[in-house]
Design an enzyme around this catalytic site. Structure first.
Site, PDB file in Angstrom:
ATOM      1  N   CYS A 128     -86.943 -28.126  15.070  1.00 49.73           N
ATOM      2  CA  CYS A 128     -85.750 -27.316  15.349  1.00 49.73           C
ATOM      3  C   CYS A 128     -85.341 -26.509  14.124  1.00 49.73           C
ATOM      4  O   CYS A 128     -84.902 -25.354  14.243  1.00 49.73           O
ATOM      5  CB  CYS A 128     -84.590 -28.202  15.790  1.00 49.73           C
ATOM      6  N   ARG A 163     -86.645 -27.232  24.718  1.00 54.61           N
ATOM      7  CA  ARG A 163     -86.613 -25.924  24.029  1.00 54.61           C
ATOM      8  C   ARG A 163     -86.620 -24.818  25.079  1.00 54.61           C
ATOM      9  O   ARG A 163     -87.674 -24.309  25.458  1.00 54.61           O
ATOM     10  CB  ARG A 163     -87.815 -25.796  23.099  1.00 54.61           C
TER      11      ARG A 163
END
Lengths: 222, 71
Positions: free
Chosen positions: A57, A134
């Protein structure tokens, strides 16, 4: 009690549909309370990540921040989201700037109650029941959902592809064309195929196009 | 709250916004004048309208007397 649990388990999770208005929301963000309608008039990339202070991330956040100026030149804003608190987001954004030298310039939704994540189908229970996958949702300036990308927890997204996607969608809107596989700005675009026999016959005679056959024609943009 | 601090003072970006609307402006005009994204201006105006620092009339926003005390 058992009936309620059974009913909950039977609930079919929904995801938004392309070509339809994006689900509206109001959320707590690192830039204060924001409503989706606040972004009306500009394109928007709403994207989720699994959790703050995690390595993949972090690389993605740096990537998104690095393309933010290019996106703004295309009248496109960024809005992040995860199931973390706003304090966690603030601490992580400050950490990324301090340790990795990248300022995070876009707002991040603190979706602790999963309200936005649920509306957009961002949680994939097969992967994780507590984290968003995601996801990328592209909305146009009228807040119509134009594209969706879902990546698993393990795989970071490709910023070039996200930029290319916005460029392709805006080119489609501006010129009424489609874009072929691996298209990049400046390359030939696809002319929508004719709908009638007469139009097909006229198409193959049109010297303004580069045609392989009546249904498969390309052209340069002016 | 993003613009108004717990002690009643306002943030620097809110001061810049308030200072730009001595004459009424639309959110788009404010965004251009202060160099803040339109989504941020809309959100700030909503908050400052609720705090009576700003008033809206016919789609244009202007600072109030209470707002002037903050800049």
């Amino acid at each position: 009690m058992e009936d309620t649990q059974e009913a909950q388990e039977k609930q079919v999770p929904t995801i938004p549909r392309l070509g339809e208005p994006a689900p509206q929301f109001e959320a707590v963000t690192t830039h204060g309370p924001l409503r989706l309608e606040d972004f009306k008039g500009s394109w928007l990339i709403l994207f989720s990540h699994p959790a703050d202070f995690t390595p993949v991330c972090t690389t993605e956040f740096i990537g998104f921040a690095q393309i933010h100026d290019q996106l703004r030149e295309m009248n496109c804003e960024l809005l992040g989201l995860s199931i973390d608190s706003v304090y966690s987001h603030i601490a992580w954004a400050r950490n990324v700037e301090e340790k990795l030298g990248q300022k995070i310039t876009f707002p991040i939704i603190a979706d602790l109650n999963k309200e936005v994540a649920t509306k957009y189908g961002m949680v994939m229970p097969g992967e994780s029941k507590t984290e968003t996958s995601r996801c990328v949702f592209v909305m146009d300036d009228k807040q119509i959902l134009r594209a969706m990308i879902y990546y698993p927890l393990s795989t970071g997204r490709n910023m070039d592809e996200i930029l290319r996607l916005i460029q392709a969608l805006q080119t489609t809107d501006k010129y009424g064309v489609a874009t072929p596989a691996n298209w990049r700005p400046g390359e030939k675009v696809i002319v929508p195929p004719p709908n009638t026999q007469e139009m097909a016959a006229e198409r193959v005679k049109d010297s303004g196009f580069e045609c392989k056959d009546w249904y498969f024609c390309k052209k340069d943009l002016e | 709250m993003a613009c108004v601090n717990p002690d009643g003072t306002v943030t620097e970006s809110a001061k810049a916004l308030l200072s730009s609307i001595l004459d009424p402006l639309t959110p788009e005009e404010i965004s251009q004048r202060v160099g803040q994204p339109l989504f941020k201006v809309r959100s700030s105006l909503r908050e400052m309208t609720a705090a009576e620092l700003v008033k809206e009339e016919s789609g244009k926003y202007a600072i109030t007397a209470k707002g002037k005390e903050k800049i």
